[in-house]
Design a protein around this motif. Structure first.
Motif: not given
Length: 454
Positions: A49-63, A393-396
């Protein structure tokens, strides 16, 4: 030597086992695998049910933290939506989205399933962050690499999911002509602690075991690893192997059938074939486990979920092996672990194969694409866009937080290796069924070489 048919695989392996036990005299030293929990997803992290947009956001924040930028630079735009009010040269950080006319979509009824090359001249790249997106014109832009070996790239060289910083001219509303592209800085170079003796890691991928075909190559592989096949220079090396890892695709891929053929399929025959393959691989592994530690990763041909990270295989596939030893280790795909004090990261190859599908880098060596994933700071940039993976949700989990000493990809077209930086060795491991090649890595020096078995 006459090629044998697979009339009695159990008898052949039993004979081989008896002969090898008579010849084997050396004491081998095994190293313990300590797996990271990075790619072990808890049930709560497998919620579809988690949206895939979260994984891109966590990727962006990390990199985004790993770019060398001056926050006071007037050309640097922190949020892409603010580019609308700018003119001239700008710099911005974001994640690439590549719009591809030929890319297959799950819900497209008219897609051409036989199409192999999804790249076209109409592909367009966009740069996205949490605030919006801009269109990029990339024509002979300069890609600045961490190893200082800069190169010229175009839209066809990029894939969706890469986080980068662009520098270029605003040529129209929300359109930037890119002149330079920067990638994240590499994490710190890892240490390499020397062992007390010379020991080797053996990497084998793509057995693609088929019980109905000749077993000669597999028998010779076992014979070599047991130290019985070769007596010339380097004959001591098999006795110094402290760990064997199989990098996915243990079993051959079952033939795809149409819906009509499925209705007429002899399910009993298909089941029997699969059982023969599972039994044959079990017998192979049981021969090795008695002399050296063995670990196994799943691949695209294994009966586990195809969503990355793939869960480990179940021990029920290896009853004969577990009758003799409980030392068999099951790894995730991708996998991250330490062998002694050596940090190791690897995949069964889906990440590299998917990048090759959606860009023109397919013409490059596999080991060079493997190196680029290190430079991207992300081992699977096309996940989840075209490489299926679990929503997060919280990580990539595929973000590269630290450099490993050894980074490998299995089921590649051919062997390749290079040192990316001090104490970092990368290896592309070819499918054994097609090339007869296994790879050995000296754990003291990180020297790597192939062994070809006919």
């Amino acid at each position: 030597m006459e090629v044998e048919t697979n009339t009695d695989m159990s008898f052949i392996l039993q004979k081989l086992k008896i002969n090898s036990e008579k010849k084997f005299k050396h004491q081998r030293i095994g190293l313990e695998i300590k797996q990271s929990i990075k790619f072990y997803l808890s049930p709560k992290n497998k919620q579809i049910k988690t949206q895939y947009s979260h994984i891109y956001y966590m990727r962006y924040l990390n990199l985004a933290k790993r770019f060398q930028i001056d926050r006071e630079d007037s050309q640097f735009i922190e949020l892409i939506q603010k580019i609308q009010n700018q003119q001239g040269t700008i710099k911005a950080i974001g994640t690439i989205f590549k719009e591809m006319k030929l890319k297959p979509y799950y819900f497209c009824q008219n897609q051409n399933k036989s199409l192999q090359d999804y790249v076209s001249n109409e592909d367009v790249c966009y740069l996205e962050d949490r605030s919006g997106r801009i269109k990029l014109q990339i024509n002979n832009a300069l890609l600045c690499l961490p190893n200082k070996k800069d190169k010229i790239i175009n839209v066809s060289d990029l894939v969706t999911g890469i986080t980068l910083m662009i520098e270029g001219q605003i040529v129209a509303n929300n359109i930037v002509k890119v002149e330079k592209i920067y990638l994240p800085t590499l994490p710190e170079t890892p240490m390499l602690k020397q062992l007390n003796s010379t020991q080797y890691l053996c990497l084998i991928s793509g057995l693609n075991y088929n019980a109905l075909e000749s077993t000669t190559k597999y028998r010779h592989m076992i014979d070599y690893l047991q130290g019985n096949l070769y007596s010339g220079e380097g004959s001591e090396i098999p006795y110094q192997i402290s760990q064997v890892i199989f990098l996915g695709n243990l079993y051959c891929k079952l033939e795809e059938t149409t819906e009509q053929q499925i209705l007429q399929q002899d399910f009993k025959g298909l089941y029997n074939k699969l059982q023969l393959n599972i039994k044959g691989v079990d017998e192979l592994i049981s021969q090795l486990i008695s002399i050296t530690p063995v670990a196994i990763m799943p691949g695209i041909n294994e009966p586990v979920s195809q969503m990355l990270p793939q869960t480990p295989l179940h021990k029920s596939h290896f009853p004969e092996t577990f009758d003799k030893s409980n030392q068999l280790v099951f790894l995730t795909n991708p996998t991250e672990f330490t062998l002694g004090d050596i940090k190791i990261l690897g995949t069964s190859g889906q990440n590299i194969q998917d990048i090759k599908k959606y860009s023109l880098v397919k013409n490059q060596e596999d080991v060079d694409i493997l190196e680029m994933t290190l430079f991207y700071g992300h081992i699977a940039p096309t996940a989840p866009d075209t490489l299926i993976s679990f929503p997060q949700q919280d990580q990539d989990p595929f973000v590269l937080q630290e450099l490993p000493n050894i980074y490998f990809a299995g089921n590649m077209q051919k062997f390749g290796t290079k040192m990316v930086t001090d104490n970092v060795r990368i290896v592309s491991v070819p499918a054994f069924s097609e090339t007869g090649t296994i790879c050995l890595i000296n754990l003291n020096t990180l020297e790597c070489f192939p062994v070809h078995i006919q």
